[in-house]
Write a protein that holds these residues in place. Structure first.
Motif, short mmCIF file in Angstrom:
data_model
loop_
_atom_site.label_atom_id
_atom_site.label_comp_id
_atom_site.label_asym_id
_atom_site.label_seq_id
_atom_site.Cartn_x
_atom_site.Cartn_y
_atom_site.Cartn_z
N ARG A 101 1.22 -1.26 0.06
CA ARG A 101 -0.35 -0.47 -0.24
C ARG A 101 0.45 1.26 0.29
N THR A 102 2.17 1.67 0.05
CA THR A 102 2.90 2.38 -0.05
C THR A 102 3.42 2.80 -1.47
N GLY A 103 3.05 1.58 -2.40
CA GLY A 103 3.51 2.02 -3.72
C GLY A 103 4.77 1.64 -4.21
N GLN A 104 5.91 1.68 -2.69
CA GLN A 104 7.66 1.70 -3.35
C GLN A 104 7.64 0.16 -3.68
N LEU A 105 6.56 -1.21 -3.95
CA LEU A 105 7.36 -2.08 -4.59
C LEU A 105 6.99 -1.72 -6.11
N VAL A 106 6.68 -1.00 -6.76
CA VAL A 106 5.82 -1.05 -8.07
C VAL A 106 6.88 0.18 -8.28
N ARG A 107 6.79 0.81 -7.57
CA ARG A 107 7.96 2.55 -8.13
C ARG A 107 9.35 1.92 -7.97
N GLY A 108 10.22 1.14 -7.24
CA GLY A 108 10.94 0.62 -7.54
C GLY A 108 11.30 -0.04 -9.44
N TRP A 109 10.37 -1.17 -8.62
CA TRP A 109 10.82 -1.53 -10.20
C TRP A 109 10.34 -1.00 -11.28
N ILE A 110 9.18 0.42 -10.91
CA ILE A 110 9.59 0.67 -12.31
C ILE A 110 10.76 1.81 -12.73
N ALA A 111 11.15 2.14 -11.79
CA ALA A 111 12.66 2.54 -11.86
C ALA A 111 13.61 1.98 -12.05
N GLU A 112 14.04 1.04 -11.70
CA GLU A 112 14.71 0.26 -12.16
C GLU A 112 14.97 -0.44 -13.55
N MET A 113 13.17 -0.53 -14.19
CA MET A 113 12.98 -1.04 -15.45
C MET A 113 13.36 0.35 -16.24
N ALA A 114 13.24 1.30 -16.13
CA ALA A 114 12.59 2.31 -17.01
C ALA A 114 14.19 2.91 -16.95
N ALA A 115 15.56 2.84 -15.43
CA ALA A 115 16.53 2.99 -15.89
C ALA A 115 17.15 1.89 -17.04
N TYR A 116 17.11 1.67 -17.04
CA TYR A 116 17.60 0.40 -17.65
C TYR A 116 17.57 -0.13 -18.80
N ILE A 117 16.05 0.47 -19.38
CA ILE A 117 16.60 0.42 -20.83
C ILE A 117 16.78 1.50 -20.71
N LYS A 118 16.99 3.05 -20.41
CA LYS A 118 17.31 3.39 -21.30
C LYS A 118 18.85 3.52 -21.12
N SER A 119 19.43 3.23 -20.48
CA SER A 119 21.26 2.08 -20.71
C SER A 119 20.91 2.06 -21.83
N ILE A 120 20.28 0.92 -22.29
CA ILE A 120 20.64 -0.03 -23.76
C ILE A 120 20.09 0.89 -25.10
N ASP A 121 19.09 1.27 -24.66
CA ASP A 121 18.11 2.11 -25.54
C ASP A 121 17.87 3.68 -25.93
N SER A 122 18.37 4.30 -25.80
CA SER A 122 18.08 6.03 -25.09
C SER A 122 16.68 6.36 -26.28
#
Length: 345
Positions: free
Chosen positions: A9-30
């Motif tokens: 209910r804090t939203g941080q589980l999905v928030r952290g996953w989105i941050a991790e995945m989005a950063a990784y995608i940008k690192s290989i395809d900007s």
């Protein structure tokens, strides 16, 4: 992800996953844009006309483990996304327009376009879609995708929202009119244009680029928001705003939020670092300026501001803007129109 949810209910589980995945995608395809795929649920009623949603408090109390506001603010998320299915969510189709308007305005505060990634309604669809798409046009949304137009051979696999096309139907006519209206719009306002209200300012060439910076923790373990860095050069030295953060990122009226921005200069010089806070209507509600001296090239200086939130300030999202000026305010070297986002609860 498509419609991510969790029991956190804090939203941080999905928030952290989105941050991790989005950063990784940008690192290989900007070169490609990234969004969250979420439906639009949140942890707070701030920024929403929460009384309009048929007392469906679960939309905004963390029940789904999602914070649209926090997820959209991630520096590697390029545009916001929501879905819209009032028949599933127990509110009337007319409230769908409020759902669209609320989220578009929050996304606009975050300086990001909004995509209505899915929308569907099984009853009186043409009239409902027409109302929603007119609202979307009025709010200047970024795009809208119906669920779902289907070819004749696919139509047997439809759900309750499926619409066969061809042939033309009242639904396809509504979609066509909306597409014509959207295509007729030309141009978009710049995200990083400095304010026009100042007088006597010479604007140098300014460019900004998203960058993930300072992903750590703030004072006393509070979350530090860092959204944008920017570079600028004009009639003088080149500056880089390397990071901007606030701790905590959400605060109540009467509370204090510590805002900090870091600036690097290409040469020995003096400058003014300007921090400003704006509400959703674009009205400035606070400002603090620091005079800094760079004793050698490549040096970084910090501007800190302990902002006491007025008790009269309304709940909602507020945007932090950062500028770097010459020591007499006459030349603007860098302006970040969205250096950070704060929430007043």
């Amino acid at each position: 992800a498509n419609e991510p949810r969790s029991g956190d209910r804090t939203g941080q589980l999905v928030r952290g996953w989105i941050a991790e995945m989005a950063a990784y995608i940008k690192s290989i395809d900007s070169n490609h844009m990234v969004t969250t795929g979420e439906e639009g649920f949140d942890l707070t009623t701030a920024g929403y006309n929460s009384g309009a949603y048929n007392n469906q408090s679960w939309l905004f109390d963390g029940t789904n483990g999602i914070s649209f506001t926090q997820n959209t603010a991630d520096p590697n998320i390029d545009f916001a996304q929501i879905h819209l299915y009032p028949e599933y969510w127990n509110f009337s189709p007319s409230i769908g327009s409020t759902w669209i308007a609320d989220h578009t305005q929050i996304a606009r505060q975050l300086r990001k376009p909004l995509l209505l990634g899915e929308f569907g309604h099984a009853v009186n669809s043409a009239a409902v879609y027409d109302e929603w798409l007119r609202t979307f046009d009025t709010e200047n949304g970024g795009g809208a995708l119906v669920w779902q137009l289907m070819c004749g051979s696919c139509y047997a696999m439809r759900d309750q929202f499926g619409v066969q096309y061809p042939p033309n139907t009242s639904v396809s006519d509504v979609l066509q009119r909306a597409a014509v209206t959207a295509n007729a719009k030309k141009g978009t306002p710049s995200d990083n244009v400095p304010p026009g209200s100042r007088t006597g300012i010479t604007i140098g060439s300014v460019s900004v680029s998203p960058e993930t910076v300072d992903p750590g923790q703030g004072k006393d373990g509070a979350s530090t928001i860092t959204v944008t860095s920017g570079t600028g050069s004009g009639n003088g030295p080149a500056f880089v705003v390397t990071s901007t953060g606030a701790s905590p990122s959400a605060v109540a009226q009467g509370g204090t939020i510590n805002i900090r921005t870091s600036v690097r200069s290409s040469q020995m010089t003096s400058a003014i670092v300007d921090l400003e806070i704006y509400d959703a209507s674009g009205t400035k509600v606070g400002q603090n300026a620091c005079r800094v001296s760079f004793t050698s090239s490549g040096k970084t200086k910090n501007c800190r501001w302990s902002y006491v939130v007025p008790s009269s300030l309304a709940s909602g999202l507020y945007t932090v803007k950062v500028g770097v000026f010459s020591s007499d305010w006459s030349v603007l070297y860098v302006w970040l129109n969205r250096a950070g986002v704060l929430t007043v609860q």
